[in-house]
Write a protein that holds these residues in place. Sequence first.
Motif, PDB file in Angstrom:
ATOM      1  N   LEU A 664       0.783  -1.588  -0.140  1.00  0.00           N
ATOM      2  CA  LEU A 664      -0.369  -0.507   0.060  1.00  0.00           C
ATOM      3  C   LEU A 664       0.542   1.184  -0.359  1.00  0.00           C
ATOM      4  CD1 LEU A 664      -2.897  -1.276   2.625  1.00  0.00           C
ATOM      5  CD2 LEU A 664      -2.363  -1.284  -0.203  1.00  0.00           C
ATOM      6  N   GLU A 665       1.866   1.298   0.472  1.00  0.00           N
ATOM      7  CA  GLU A 665       3.246   2.327   0.067  1.00  0.00           C
ATOM      8  C   GLU A 665       3.229   2.666  -0.979  1.00  0.00           C
ATOM      9  OE1 GLU A 665       5.461   2.260   3.663  1.00  0.00           O
ATOM     10  OE2 GLU A 665       6.988   4.066   3.067  1.00  0.00           O
ATOM     11  N   GLY A 666       4.181   1.472  -1.434  1.00  0.00           N
ATOM     12  CA  GLY A 666       3.843   1.483  -3.003  1.00  0.00           C
ATOM     13  C   GLY A 666       2.621   2.106  -3.767  1.00  0.00           C
ATOM     14  N   ALA A 667       2.034   1.260  -3.836  1.00  0.00           N
ATOM     15  CA  ALA A 667       0.696   1.738  -4.381  1.00  0.00           C
ATOM     16  C   ALA A 667      -0.131   3.571  -4.285  1.00  0.00           C
ATOM     17  CB  ALA A 667      -0.691   1.149  -3.629  1.00  0.00           C
ATOM     18  N   GLU A 668       0.434   4.323  -3.003  1.00  0.00           N
ATOM     19  CA  GLU A 668       0.628   5.479  -2.215  1.00  0.00           C
ATOM     20  C   GLU A 668       1.613   6.007  -3.669  1.00  0.00           C
ATOM     21  OE1 GLU A 668       0.170   6.335   1.121  1.00  0.00           O
ATOM     22  OE2 GLU A 668       0.017   8.734   1.081  1.00  0.00           O
ATOM     23  N   LEU A 685      -7.446  10.648  -7.928  1.00  0.00           N
ATOM     24  CA  LEU A 685      -8.036  11.379  -6.097  1.00  0.00           C
ATOM     25  C   LEU A 685      -9.059   9.941  -5.917  1.00  0.00           C
ATOM     26  CD1 LEU A 685      -8.759  15.087  -7.425  1.00  0.00           C
ATOM     27  CD2 LEU A 685      -6.927  13.757  -5.673  1.00  0.00           C
ATOM     28  N   LYS A 686      -9.881   9.606  -6.626  1.00  0.00           N
ATOM     29  CA  LYS A 686     -10.750   8.403  -6.445  1.00  0.00           C
ATOM     30  C   LYS A 686     -10.403   7.125  -5.813  1.00  0.00           C
ATOM     31  CE  LYS A 686     -13.465   8.283  -9.987  1.00  0.00           C
ATOM     32  NZ  LYS A 686     -14.891   8.729 -10.597  1.00  0.00           N
ATOM     33  N   GLU A 687      -9.469   6.822  -6.545  1.00  0.00           N
ATOM     34  CA  GLU A 687      -8.164   5.686  -5.781  1.00  0.00           C
ATOM     35  C   GLU A 687      -7.732   5.815  -4.659  1.00  0.00           C
ATOM     36  OE1 GLU A 687      -8.073   3.326 -10.333  1.00  0.00           O
ATOM     37  OE2 GLU A 687      -6.549   2.876  -8.858  1.00  0.00           O
ATOM     38  N   LEU A 688      -6.909   7.352  -5.339  1.00  0.00           N
ATOM     39  CA  LEU A 688      -6.465   7.522  -3.754  1.00  0.00           C
ATOM     40  C   LEU A 688      -7.208   7.623  -2.627  1.00  0.00           C
ATOM     41  CD1 LEU A 688      -3.841  10.650  -4.417  1.00  0.00           C
ATOM     42  CD2 LEU A 688      -3.077   8.468  -2.788  1.00  0.00           C
ATOM     43  N   LEU A 691      -7.793   4.218  -1.102  1.00  0.00           N
ATOM     44  CA  LEU A 691      -6.464   3.707  -0.837  1.00  0.00           C
ATOM     45  C   LEU A 691      -6.701   3.924   0.672  1.00  0.00           C
ATOM     46  CD1 LEU A 691      -3.707   1.879  -0.633  1.00  0.00           C
ATOM     47  CD2 LEU A 691      -2.789   4.289  -1.022  1.00  0.00           C
ATOM     48  N   TYR A 692      -7.002   5.257   1.208  1.00  0.00           N
ATOM     49  CA  TYR A 692      -6.873   6.110   2.327  1.00  0.00           C
ATOM     50  C   TYR A 692      -7.853   5.635   3.265  1.00  0.00           C
ATOM     51  CZ  TYR A 692      -3.308  10.011   0.586  1.00  0.00           C
ATOM     52  OH  TYR A 692      -2.450  10.334  -0.703  1.00  0.00           O
ATOM     53  N   PHE A 693      -8.618   5.048   2.682  1.00  0.00           N
ATOM     54  CA  PHE A 693     -10.005   5.112   3.114  1.00  0.00           C
ATOM     55  C   PHE A 693      -9.468   3.797   4.076  1.00  0.00           C
ATOM     56  CE2 PHE A 693     -14.014   1.936   3.918  1.00  0.00           C
ATOM     57  CZ  PHE A 693     -14.366   2.493   4.937  1.00  0.00           C
ATOM     58  N   GLU A 694      -8.984   2.374   2.587  1.00  0.00           N
ATOM     59  CA  GLU A 694      -8.763   1.559   3.076  1.00  0.00           C
ATOM     60  C   GLU A 694      -7.494   1.374   4.183  1.00  0.00           C
ATOM     61  OE1 GLU A 694      -7.334  -0.946  -0.171  1.00  0.00           O
ATOM     62  OE2 GLU A 694      -6.257  -2.772   0.787  1.00  0.00           O
ATOM     63  N   THR A 695      -6.818   2.280   4.626  1.00  0.00           N
ATOM     64  CA  THR A 695      -6.215   2.138   5.951  1.00  0.00           C
ATOM     65  C   THR A 695      -6.554   3.051   6.883  1.00  0.00           C
ATOM     66  OG1 THR A 695      -4.640   3.953   4.306  1.00  0.00           O
ATOM     67  CG2 THR A 695      -4.100   1.857   3.846  1.00  0.00           C
TER      68      THR A 695
END
Length: 803
Positions: A664-668, A685-688, A691-695
């Motif tokens: 997830l860090e690499g994805a961000e 922005l939606k994918e970010l 990702l933020y919601f998932e973490t």
Amino acid sequence: MNLELLAIEYSSRMAKRWYLHPDFASIGLYEGVHLGECSEYTVFRELMRIVKFKLLTCRPGGPGALPPESMEGPSLRKARQSRLLSFEQLAASARITDQDSPRPAILLSVRAQNLALARALDSSGVFDLVVEGNREAISRPLIRNGIDYERFEDFLTPEIRLACEARFAALMPLWMEAVEGKSFQAQFSLGETSLFPEIGDSLRNLFQGEFLQEALYIETLKHLVRQRRLVMVLVWNDSLPLHRALVLFAQEAGVPVLHVAHAIYGMEPTNEVVYADRIAVYGDHSKELYVGRGNPPEKVVVTGNPDWDKYKYLHTVLSRAEVCRSLGLDRRKRIVLFATFFVAGPMAAADSSLPKRFFQTLLRSIKRLGSRYQMQLAVKLHPAERDRGSWYRRIAAQEDMGDVVVEAGHLEELLFVSDLLICRGSNIGFEALLLGKPVISYGLPVRGEEEAVTIVKDSSELTRAIEKSLFDYTYREALEKKREKAIYRFNYLWDGRATHRVLGLIEEMTGIDIRIPDDFVPFTLSGSGGVGDDGKPKEEFGAPLLEEGDYADARGEFEKALDIYRTAQKMYPSSPELLKRLGRTLLKTGRLDEGMESLSALIRIDPENMEGHLLMALALYSQGRHSSALNHLRSVLGSKRSTEEERRLAYLHTGRCKRAMGDLEGAEDGYRECLLLDPDSREILKELGSLYFETARFDLAHSALRRVVAEDPGDTEALSDLGVVLFHMGEVEEGKSYLRKALERDPDRFETMANLAEVERAEGHLENALALVGRFLERNPDMERARRIYDELHAESSGDSTG
């Protein structure tokens, strides 16, 4: 007798006699052709599968349990076997004596193996050609060779089909009644063990499916005979059901049939009888097999293989440097060509793990020898494995062999540049011998040849055999001395005149003089060049076809676009622009393996083609091969040639790959780099935000999704996701308001409805949640997920009421 031979004995005896049973013999006839006789090959294949299993799992009576051969009575097979037609009378009637006579026509069953003959017949200008065969497989090579032809299928009119189907429907009950008879079923037994429970459904399917196709072929040929002056039927096979139907009805109609063999035969049991009036075979080896099975020697004519005439001329049209460049091979290295195994069929080895195990052994042998010699492996896929290129590449990657070239086509070019061929009893072994290449065959002789090739019986011998074949010149000379004798036995004179000898046989059978131009060349290569005299790619010469294909692609007519691109590719096989378009359009249609084949070829030719790398990464990502996809994305990000848009896409897909891999860090990092290049991208922005919601970084998710909604207030996905984020941040009412906005814009969006129902449920508003899901189900009554939520809410609500 071993298990394999015993299974062949049982299966072939049953396959050759079942249709002669009194309950079926008369009703199986159609226009003088017994449909069961045509289908014995299909029955044999199925019986082989069943009998092998039975012999392994039970103890039936011995071979004597089968009815003896003499009980067949007057055999149709034996009558056809002794048939030897004199062509003098037929030829006399076929001669053109009047300028107004219609042109003679030949029905030609085309495969790649008899394309040289089709070219010759077309070049003669004497005949109209009607071509039978798989439309997709034959149209491109025929067009590429400029052959003028009509399609056999076009003679099957709707009226003929309707009449045939009506007659077929009347026969079907009689066939089904016969198959249920006890004496009929008793034919299929091994001692006291009945095979009918296993073979019965196959026979019924035969009646319902294959018989109809055979009947339609017969009716189409009947119509063709009425419409054209048909002087010959030319087939490459008369054991497969449809071709046998053509052969038998042609003979009923008085049309001579020539069978031009498409392989050096090992003689399958159901092809012992030459149904055709003459058969042209490669060499004495094949003639001995047919004559040994009781066929009249006069029927079998040794001509050599027309398709192999081309090997006399390859050196005049190909150069090693150009072929290697085109196919991604290193001309400085010794090239080992592996022709993959065909392990299907009723008599094939039942070891399904063999292809993988042998390929792994071969890769390790090449790798081991590569520490001392410069070597590269090329793989030529068997036609039955055309779609398995990615499978072989994956195994090569697992063995850390990144320079393996895998090709479905380009056989002639691959053989021309190879220094050694490795196969398993394949005809390709003889093609390599024609070009003077050493051959290793694993486990089997090459159709009986054991002296001019190296037979490796155990994979542990492979490394040594490769080294001897390539570098032991005394050993190579010994093989070379035996090569000429082997070539004569299996391909006669090999003087480049086999095509002319077959044309002479056609002259004899039709009585029509055939002359072909002095400059006739018996082949057109599939192509290896793709460069002009100036050394530059020739794709610009295909610009009109590219534009036509692009126009079809833009309209969504993908199949038409593919046909155009493939036509152009035959002329310019190494054009990067064509390979890129082919790959892109194939991916659009979901044909990932084919698309990746084109993209791999593109990247080999032009390693700096960034769009090729991006498309390949997309295909690999869709297959879940995220690490491999990242390799191509790194090529884009590490290249100075990549544009800003290409880098943006590479960062976006890098983020997606990393996320799928759990990094997830690499994805961000990937998403953030992408956002730097396109700050207002709602997609990123939606994918970010997701990702933020998932973490559980709800504040960052809230910020990203707010930016999307500010840019596009109608984005239902962002509205729904923002509502969920706000709920988790404790802003319940505001969250519900965003969920309601999303649902107003798209009432049938399940995720939004489910999230809002969950919020209502969490607040204890079960009636509101039930009403929400109920309204959704009124519009989508078949959605099981919504039904389950409703049932759970209803049960919870009932429990609360009871309590």
